[in-house]
Design a protein around this motif. Structure first.
Motif, PDB file in Angstrom:
ATOM      1  N   VAL E  89       0.836  -1.198   0.000  1.00  0.00           N
ATOM      2  CA  VAL E  89       0.000   0.000   0.000  1.00  0.00           C
ATOM      3  C   VAL E  89       0.870   1.248   0.000  1.00  0.00           C
ATOM      4  O   VAL E  89       0.668   2.188  -0.773  1.00  0.00           O
ATOM      5  CB  VAL E  89      -0.937  -0.023   1.212  1.00  0.00           C
ATOM      6  N   GLU E  90       1.872   1.215   0.845  1.00  0.00           N
ATOM      7  CA  GLU E  90       2.759   2.367   0.909  1.00  0.00           C
ATOM      8  C   GLU E  90       3.487   2.519  -0.425  1.00  0.00           C
ATOM      9  O   GLU E  90       3.629   3.622  -0.958  1.00  0.00           O
ATOM     10  CB  GLU E  90       3.758   2.173   2.052  1.00  0.00           C
ATOM     11  N   ARG E  92       2.470   1.713  -3.329  1.00  0.00           N
ATOM     12  CA  ARG E  92       1.617   2.265  -4.377  1.00  0.00           C
ATOM     13  C   ARG E  92       1.279   3.730  -4.111  1.00  0.00           C
ATOM     14  O   ARG E  92       0.991   4.479  -5.033  1.00  0.00           O
ATOM     15  CB  ARG E  92       0.336   1.439  -4.507  1.00  0.00           C
ATOM     16  N   ALA E  93       1.311   4.102  -2.833  1.00  0.00           N
ATOM     17  CA  ALA E  93       1.098   5.512  -2.535  1.00  0.00           C
ATOM     18  C   ALA E  93       2.301   6.317  -3.005  1.00  0.00           C
ATOM     19  O   ALA E  93       2.177   7.454  -3.459  1.00  0.00           O
ATOM     20  CB  ALA E  93       0.871   5.714  -1.047  1.00  0.00           C
ATOM     21  N   ARG E  94       3.471   5.707  -2.905  1.00  0.00           N
ATOM     22  CA  ARG E  94       4.683   6.415  -3.320  1.00  0.00           C
ATOM     23  C   ARG E  94       4.880   6.347  -4.819  1.00  0.00           C
ATOM     24  O   ARG E  94       5.493   7.223  -5.417  1.00  0.00           O
ATOM     25  CB  ARG E  94       5.890   5.813  -2.613  1.00  0.00           C
ATOM     26  N   VAL E  95       4.414   5.274  -5.423  1.00  0.00           N
ATOM     27  CA  VAL E  95       4.570   5.090  -6.866  1.00  0.00           C
ATOM     28  C   VAL E  95       3.180   5.139  -7.505  1.00  0.00           C
ATOM     29  O   VAL E  95       2.450   4.160  -7.523  1.00  0.00           O
ATOM     30  CB  VAL E  95       5.248   3.737  -7.166  1.00  0.00           C
TER      31      VAL E  95
END
Ligand SMILES: Nc1ncnc2c1ncn2[C@@H]1O[C@H](COP(=O)(O)OP(=O)(O)OP(=O)(O)O)[C@@H](O)[C@H]1O
Ligand SMILES: Nc1ncnc2c1ncn2[C@@H]1O[C@H](COP(=O)(O)OP(=O)(O)OP(=O)(O)O)[C@@H](O)[C@H]1O
Ligand SMILES: [Mg+2]
Ligand SMILES: [Mg+2]
Lengths: 450, 321, 456, 260, 260
Positions: E89-90, E92-95
């Motif tokens: 999740v993190e 995908r939040a960053r990418v």
């Protein structure tokens, strides 16, 4: 360009800050999902164990193996009539019925009793009532049937396997407390003693209860009661429901969802169908009696009428579920088909229906299962009945498995309301599982093709 | 072709007896099919019976009570005019507890005091104060009061109400009050300890299992088949049995009937034979098959009268009731 | 014989249609293009042929019996023919038996033998005429329709119109059912209201329909409110049990479970829908009720073994598959690009489900939910056994209660006077329930519409 | 192609004062245009200006959108396509469409392409159908890539492959008019070249309307160009004229604004 | 930007020997590449060559495709993104990612853009959220067109509008790395220019990977270019080098083949 403006880093920091909470949420959510499935499966498991543990014993049944002497002194009816040339069919039938009737009047109990006495140890003291309480009462009819089929048996001794009575069966299986006094026992003391003796010396054996599957219901002879009639009745009704409710239900769902102009009228129909789903099932029975029996003159107690009533009852379920499925088909699929020059009908049947097929199958399974387990509406069209015959066609009198379950569980004999009821439920469930399996098989095949 | 199987429906009390007869009838008369015996209660059976005349209506209605005048009228209105009444015997109603509980020697007044919503205490009607049986009468076991009685849709309820509760109510010596109030006092039950059973006796039995203190109301035949788990209570000192009921000593019993549609005789094959077979000594008589199944036979002269009425085509009219 | 005739007609018309249309198609180079494919032309012809033939056969089926009966009446001697009732029926039946070749037992009356033969002949002729008529009409239809085949003929549209009509007819079944129900309830319900004041029925708070002979037969005992209240309470509890379990199972099965487990678990849960309700009833009475009562003791709440709670919980179990299986299928249909969109933004799986999948699947899930509610309202046997059959107006779900449907069954199947209010009340109850659920459904439709707009 | 050549092209489609509303929002304001036979007409204009909307009017795909209302008159070969007795299905078979977002059926690649010919009865037997499918896939430049996986689902293709699949699907029916909504948006230059060649070839016999954002593509493949802006048809004419000599200021701005 | 300038860009993402299988079909054959920070890397190559597939590996979107298996190693800031303890999740939040086919949620335009900030808790209150939504829409060049209909469903937009909506949705989360799969395929030149400007601006602070079929676009916006062919990474390097002086024959052919 040496230091990054901290927009991105603060974003990441903020994302991180909430991550733990979100993951906890995720875990809880997933946990809830698992919990829900476990609960649902748990219910299934509990129900199944209860039913199976209760029902299993009735798949075994005590049988007597007796030497039966077709005593000419008792059977003194003369030979069976033969079909003479020139005699009309009706006349011949009348004559042979008369002969059979006279046979029926004979004292077959005496023949049974003699056989018991012959099997008992020399000089065993038992009165005839107690002796006759060991085999099932219907077995004298069985002997008579044997004789009608084969009149040559007269004067011969043959080994016959008979059902032991329900009370003997209970006694031997230990479902009744053996320590209770005479007053609380169903069998007289000598009968109990003799039953034990027979069990020891192999005159009574415990066999698989084929009668449960191949006999029809019986009140007079609880041990002989079977499910054959109810099973066939249910199968007929199920077929009728599948053949009628599924196409009609799917067709109306298609009409309402794809073809009908969106208007007050369709709203009304929609509301109306949703409403039908909430109508208590017995009301469908009232309707069925009024329409199918009184107006259309369908025969009473027939799976045809029953099937039709159940069809009406199942329709809303199938319609609602199918519509729900149709609503979920993405519009781009419809547009692709229409854009190819497919007509609306072609669009529906070539593209939309195949996509919704699994849902329709699910709806069918649920709807048919519900219909299969329903008793109340059958009450009013005469199918909540004791029927001692296997229906040969859907127009013959019949009953259904849930009705049989209902009747048996209300029966005063423990043989019925405990073991047999559960056994009947097991059979019903097996029928449903087969239905399910077929549906799943179809589903997987169709999904492969898509 | 017309229907060739007799169609019967009605009372679930009569159902077992009718089924047995039907089965034996099918076995004894190879030319006739085994009749189909439906359940659905006396009311449901009579409703179908009075639907009209014709193949798609039933031929015989079983009932655990007598047909009502209003029902006969409804029947006549639908063209069913030839209703022949057959009284087949009696059904005994007993109180029973789980076999491992104490002995109950009940009298109607005990039951009334256990069940009524308000009871007289020192000449005043007060909310029922009793919680255990021995508070009502020291001779009864010290066991919490719990009753499973038939619900008002059951014919048994009527008998129970009439022969036990109302009788007890009178005995209990209620203070002076208007007739309506009196009636209400006799028919209003406590909600906390009374369970009304709308289903079969097996349901009552299940109640006894889920709450072993319950005193349940059963049919005599049901008790006979379950003597190992049930213990019967005496009423007014009489132990219920086939003999005591038949002799009229045991007070709580009711007659059982079935009704034949005269119009169908001769059209649907076997109706006459069925009736005669049913009422034969081997079936409904003393020591007959039905007695073995728990039905209490009626005196032989009553049976003879019933059969001769049937054969002579005596049909019932609303004014007879 | 009939089936053979129909088959012949079918194949004939189909092949005629096919070949004629085909011929146009091959000649298509010369001019106009064929509007519809040959299959549709063939199907159209088949319709034109079979429908008239079937009409004839149906007419025969309906009136044939009457015809032969009248014929027999003509054959019978006057003294018998003028009789009515059983004697006449028997006479007719005997003649028919003779005609069928089966014969009758016993002596024949003088007239019977010739009558039987005449009837046999008559039957044969009638059958022949009918078959010929059916064939002739079918072929006439065929020829008529065939003559009108042109390349521009919109055969497909015509065939599809017929399909459309069939679909419409199918949805009419549901309407007719409703009509039938209303009609079959209404007259009897009106009769009930001639015994009991409607006001007492709709606003009465006491449900105690006793026996006429033992009093309490007054109108005071027919208040529907306790029953309605019980229905609401039990259904609400059932939904509270089934909705979370059903929906969460659907979500887990659809989104989290490995495909194999899903394939296994889903049908197993579906079995819950097919267990006869009477079984649930006993399960509730013998297992769940005492368990809940014991649990209540444990936490110090007085829970009765038979109570609204018991019935609701068990009923909830029964309707789990209505929600879980249907929702699962509907979730399956949500396009995966939507899911990808949410994942791509960094949504967790549960967020994706809650924020994107569920809203997109909402219309379908609402359908499943409605179905479950309806089932709960209409259910009987579980409540009969598990709710304690105590139609009393009280709010405590731990006490016994009763519902409308239970009372309908009880009053209809008991030993009460079927022509009196005790039994007739069932019809009034049924009608009221019907009207009430109708109102609820209209409300639901309205709410769903408003709710859904956000997402479309 | 010079203007003289253009003269041979009879008018195939005429639109008069076509308006479209989505609910309360008006998306097209009175569009009138003539579209010639056997030529390619390009619709250009900024995003959201109504190109797709107008394209959907031509084969009545707007009928399928809830809340969409179409006004005005469109004629195909002189026949009003919004006439009540017109057979929409036949119209759509004659006027094929490639959608802006590729939308393959959830069926095999083969069935995706074979579907149209099958329902329209264009193949007498399996062999003929095979041939149609293969040649359509080949024309769309997809055959080589998918020939080993014809029975796999069309939804498992890459974006550009899906787009070509939809083109193959549309031409397999052999429509008289082909509407293409940005048929090359997801295609690489080589695939684009193949499709442009295909368009050029189809032009010989068919009427083609194409929506594109690439000015070069419009210039390369089309003979007529129409420029849309904010739901209005600003300018239309021979492609050469439009690109070299736009009359309207907006058109000029758009074309000159930046070359994509 | 000259090669010297390029040197400041530390490597943000490294891929080593990445393979992807869809069922039995291998879509990527050992891709190894370094992607620099604060620069735009363009993936080019013919349709179906694996560009989207590789892009999806970078934020593990292939996890969601049944039957897809990823091999090899990808590191973001030196951290293995396929490590078992990595928080997807993190990641995908960053990418962030913009998909090839626009896929707006069936929610309002506002909710489409506001969704990411909301789940990630990026806005403290309604006003902040409003600001994020509006600025994201503005950056994506969509705000003017939709400002009156923010509460209408995003699915009712035109193709190009939907694409810009998806871009707005992705940047609203403020990711560190942005993956864009043909973000301008449905856009007209003006909208394309706006997006390219946006990319140029974002480049200052973020790592950007873009898939495009337009050579010009690749040349205009990217500093690095990677050329894929049939699941292989054929050539990679500074954009200028690749376009002016491709080493590999295939690359050369592709670039010269035809200009889109
Ligand atoms: N879900 C899938 N299942 C099976 N095969 C797939 C799937 N997705 C992509 N492929 C195949 O993998 C290969 C690479 O696909 P990918 O989507 O990465 O191509 P691409 O370079 O993005 O092409 P385009 O420019 O056309 O979008 C193609 O041959 C494609 O058919
Ligand atoms: N289904 C719909 N509901 C409401 N509005 C719509 C719908 N479809 C399109 N619109 C609106 O109509 C206008 C024209 O849309 P259209 O799709 O025709 O644009 P376009 O010229 O094709 O743009 P693009 O190049 O971005 O695809 C746009 O403002 C769009 O938002
Ligand atoms: Mg568009
Ligand atoms: Mg791609």
């Amino acid at each position: 360009m040496t230091s990054r403006t901290d927009g991105a880093t603060t974003t990441t920091a903020r994302v991180r800050a909430t991550l733990a909470r979100r993951h906890r949420g995720e875990a809880i959510f997933r946990g809830l999902g698992i919990l829900a499935v476990v609960l649902a499966l748990g219910f299934v498991a509990i129900l199944f164990t209860t039913i199976i543990s209760k029902g299993l014993p009735s798949f075994q049944q005590s049988r007597l193996h007796l030497e039966v002497f077709f005593d000419p002194a008792i059977i003194d009816e003369g030979p069976a009539p033969v079909h003479e040339p020139g005699q009309s069919d009706a006349d011949f039938r009348a004559a042979s019925l008369k002969w059979q009737r006279n046979l029926a009047m004979l004292n077959w109990n005496k023949i049974v009793e003699d056989a018991i006495r012959r099997a008992a140890p020399e000089g065993f003291d038992i009165d005839s009532r107690a002796a006759l309480s060991i085999p099932e009462t219907s077995e004298r009819h069985m002997l008579r049937e044997m004789f009608v089929q084969n009149p040559d048996l007269l004067g011969k001794t043959v080994e016959v396997s008979m059902l032991a009575s329900a009370n003997v069966d209970n006694w031997l299986k230990g479902t009744i407390d053996r320590s209770l006094g005479d007053a609380q026992q169903q069998l007289a003391a000598p009968a109990r003693e003799l039953a034990d003796l027979f069990a020891e010396n192999g005159t009574i054996t415990r066999d698989f209860a084929w009668s449960l599957f191949f006999n029809v219901d019986s009140r007079a002879a609880p041990a002989a009661a079977g499910l054959a009639g109810a099973f066939m009745g249910s199968v007929y009704m199920m077929l009728i429901v599948i053949v009628l409710a599924v196409p009609i239900g799917v067709a109306s769902a298609i009409y309402l969802e794809e073809f009908a102009p969106k208007s007050r009228l369709t709203d009304l129909i929609e509301v109306n169908i949703n409403n039908l789903a909430a109508v208590p099932s017995i009301v469908f029975g009232l309707l069925g009696a009024a329409v199918f029996i009184n107006t259309l003159h369908l025969p009473l107690s027939a799976p045809l009428a029953g099937g039709l009533v159940l069809t009406l009852m199942t329709l809303p379920t199938i319609i609602i579920a199918t519509r729900a499925a149709l609503k979920g088909v993405p519009p781009s699929l419809r547009q692709a088909a229409l854009g190819m020059g497919a007509s609306k009908t072609q669009m529906v049947f070539h593209h939309v229906l195949p996509v919704t097929f699994p849902s329709i199958l699910t709806a069918t399974i649920i709807g048919v299962a519900q219909a299969l387990g329903e008793t109340a509406p059958l009450l009013l069209i005469g199918m909540n009945a004791f029927v001692a015959a296997v229906p040969a066609t859907p127009l013959d009198q019949a009953t259904a498995l849930p009705v049989q379950i209902y009747l048996w569980q209300g029966n005063e004999n423990r043989n019925f309301f405990e073991a047999r009821t559960s056994a009947a439920i097991m059979v019903l469930l097996a029928l449903m599982i087969v239905l399910n399996a077929i549906a799943i098989f179809l589903r997987s095949r169709l999904e492969k093709r898509a | 072709q017309s229907r060739d199987t007799i169609q019967i429906a009605g009372s679930s009390t009569v159902l077992p007896f009718a089924s047995i007869v039907a089965e034996e009838f099918g076995a004894a008369f190879p030319e006739f099919n085994t009749p189909v015996v439906g359940s659905g209660g006396s009311s449901g059976g009579l409703r179908q019976f009075c639907e009209g005349v014709g193949e798609n209506t039933i031929d015989i209605a079983n009932a655990s009570r007598r047909i009502k005048a209003s029902e006969v009228e409804a029947c006549n209105a639908a063209g069913v005019n030839d209703i022949r009444e057959i009284q087949i015997g009696f059904d005994g109603i007993v109180f029973a507890t789980s076999a491992d509980k104490g002995d109950f020697a009940l009298s109607p007044v005990h039951v009334y005091k256990a069940i009524a919503a308000k009871v007289p205490v020192d000449g005043e009607m007060v909310d029922n104060p009793y919680t255990t049986w021995d508070q009502i009468d020291a001779s009864l076991p010290a066991q919490p009061i719990a009753l499973a009685v038939p619900a008002s849709n059951h014919g048994t309820r009527e008998v129970f109400q009439e022969k036990v509760v109302s009788a007890g109510c009178e005995e209990a010596g209620l203070p002076e009050m208007s007739e309506d109030d009196m009636e209400a006092a006799c028919t209003t039950f406590r909600q906390d300890v009374v369970v009304e059973i709308a289903g079969d006796y097996t349901e009552t039995l299940a109640r006894l299992q889920s709450n072993p203190d319950t005193v349940g109301v059963f049919g005599l035949s049901f008790y006979e088949q379950n003597r190992d788990t049930l213990k019967v209570a005496t009423v007014d000192g009489v132990t219920p049995s086939l003999e005591t009921v038949a002799a009229g000593e045991y007070p709580v019993s009711r007659p059982l009937f079935f009704y034949v549609k005269g119009e169908h005789i001769g059209v649907i094959p076997g109706i006459e034979e069925y009736v005669q077979f049913f009422m034969s000594d081997a079936m409904a008589g003393n020591g007959g098959t039905l007695e073995g199944a728990g039905m209490i036979p009626q005196p032989a002269d009553k049976t003879a009268e019933v059969v001769s009425n049937f054969e002579n085509g005596v049909s019932l009219t609303a004014s007879d009731l | 014989m009939i089936a053979a005739l129909l088959l012949v007609l079918l194949s004939l018309s189909y092949s005629v249609g096919w070949s004629k249309a085909r011929a146009f198609a091959s000649a298509g180079a010369s001019g106009a293009k064929l509007h519809s494919r040959p299959q549709y032309h063939a199907a159209r012809l088949a319709l034109w042929t079979l429908v008239p033939a079937l009409l004839v056969l149906v007419a025969w089926g309906v009136f044939g019996d009457l015809l032969s009966r009248n014929y027999i009446l003509g054959l019978l001697p006057a003294d018998i023919a003028t009789q009515t009732g059983p004697a006449l029926e028997t006479a007719i039946q005997r003649v028919r038996s003779i005609a069928s070749g089966y014969g009758v037992a016993g002596e024949l009356a003088d007239y019977e033998q010739p009558a039987g033969q005449a009837l046999a002949q008559f039957n044969f002729i009638v059958m022949l005429v009918m078959l010929l008529a059916a064939a002739a009409l079918g072929i006439a239809g065929l020829l008529f329709a065939r003559a009108r085949i042109t390349p521009r003929l919109r055969a497909r549209n015509q065939v599809e119109q017929v399909i459309g009509l069939l679909l419409l007819a199918c949805s009419a079944v549901a309407i007719l059912t409703t009509l039938g129900i209303v009609i079959s309830l209404l007259t009897e319900a009106l009769r009930f209201f001639s015994f009991v004041n409607p006001l007492d029925f709709f606003f009465g708070t006491v449900w105690q329909p006793g026996f006429a002979t033992t009093g309490a037969g007054s109108s005071g005992g027919y208040g529907i409110l306790p029953l309605l209240w019980g229905t609401v309470m039990v259904s609400t509890i059932a939904i509270l049990v089934a909705l979370p379990i059903g929906l969460m199972s659907a979500i887990w099965l659809n989104q989290y479970a490995p495909a194999r487990i899903r394939a296994l678990v889903k049908p197993v849960i579906e079995i819950l829908a097919g267990i006869p309700t009477i079984v649930y009833g006993f399960f509730a009475l013998v297992t769940v009720g005492p368990f809940l009562a014991g649990f209540g003791d444990l936490i110090g709440v007085d829970i009765r073994a038979t109570s609204a709670l018991t019935a609701g919980v068990v009923m909830g179990v029964m309707i789990i598959p209505f929600i879980s299986s249907l929702s699962d299928d509907i979730l399956n249909q949500v396009p995966r690009t939507l899911r990808d969109g949410a994942y791509g933004l960094g949504a967790t799986q549960s967020e994706t489900i809650r924020n994107v999948l569920l809203p997109a699947a909402l219309p379908g899930i609402v359908g499943a939910f409605l179905l479950a509610v309806s089932r709960a309202i209409g259910e009987t046997m579980i409540v009969v056994l598990a709710a304690g059959n105590a139609p009393i107006l009280r709010a405590n779900p731990f006490e016994p209660t009763s519902t409308v449907t239970v009372s309908i069954v009880n009053q209809l199947t008991g030993d009460t006077d079927f022509a009196g209010p005790q039994s007739l009340v069932a019809f009034a109850l049924g009608l009221t329930l019907f009207a009430m659920t109708l109102v609820l459904n209209i409300l639901a439709l309205y709410i769903v519409r408003r709710f859904r707009e956000q997402y479309e | 192609m010079n203007p003289a050549e253009m003269m041979d092209h009879p008018i195939r489609l005429t639109a008069r004062d076509v308006t479209v509303h989505y609910g309360t929002k008006q998306a097209l304001h009175g569009i009138s245009i003539d579209i010639p036979d056997r030529a390619v007409t390009a619709f250009i204009g900024p995003s959201g200006c109504g190109k797709s909307t107008f394209l959907r009017c031509i084969n009545r795909m707007n009928d399928t959108i809830e809340g969409a209302r179409v006004g005005g008159r469109i004629e195909l070969d002189g026949q009003d396509i919004y006439a009540p007795d017109l057979d929409v299905v036949e119209l759509r078979a004659r006027v094929g469409m490639v959608f802006q977002k590729p939308n393959p059926f959830p069926k095999s690649i083969y069935d995706n392409v074979g579907y149209g010919p099958r329902i329209h009865g264009l193949a007498r037997n399996k062999a003929e159908l095979d041939e149609i499918v293969i040649s359509s896939l080949r024309k769309a430049g997809l055959f080589e890539e998918v020939k080993d996986r014809l029975s796999e689902p069309g939804t498992g293709l890459s974006g550009g492959q899906q787009q070509r699949l939809c083109i193959a699907r549309a031409i397999a029916v052999g429509p008289e008019v082909i509407l293409m909504d940005e048929p090359c948006s997801a295609l690489d230059p080589i695939a684009t070249a193949i499709i442009e060649e295909l368009i050029d070839e189809l032009r010989e016999n068919y009427t083609i309307v194409i929506v594109t954002h690439s000015m070069q593509q419009a210039a390369r493949v089309s003979q007529k160009t129409a420029f849309f802006h904010l739901g209005n048809l600003i300018e239309q004419g021979d492609t050469e004229d439009i690109f070299t000599n736009p009359v309207n200021k907006q058109t000029q701005d758009y074309i000159m604004g930046r070359i994509g």
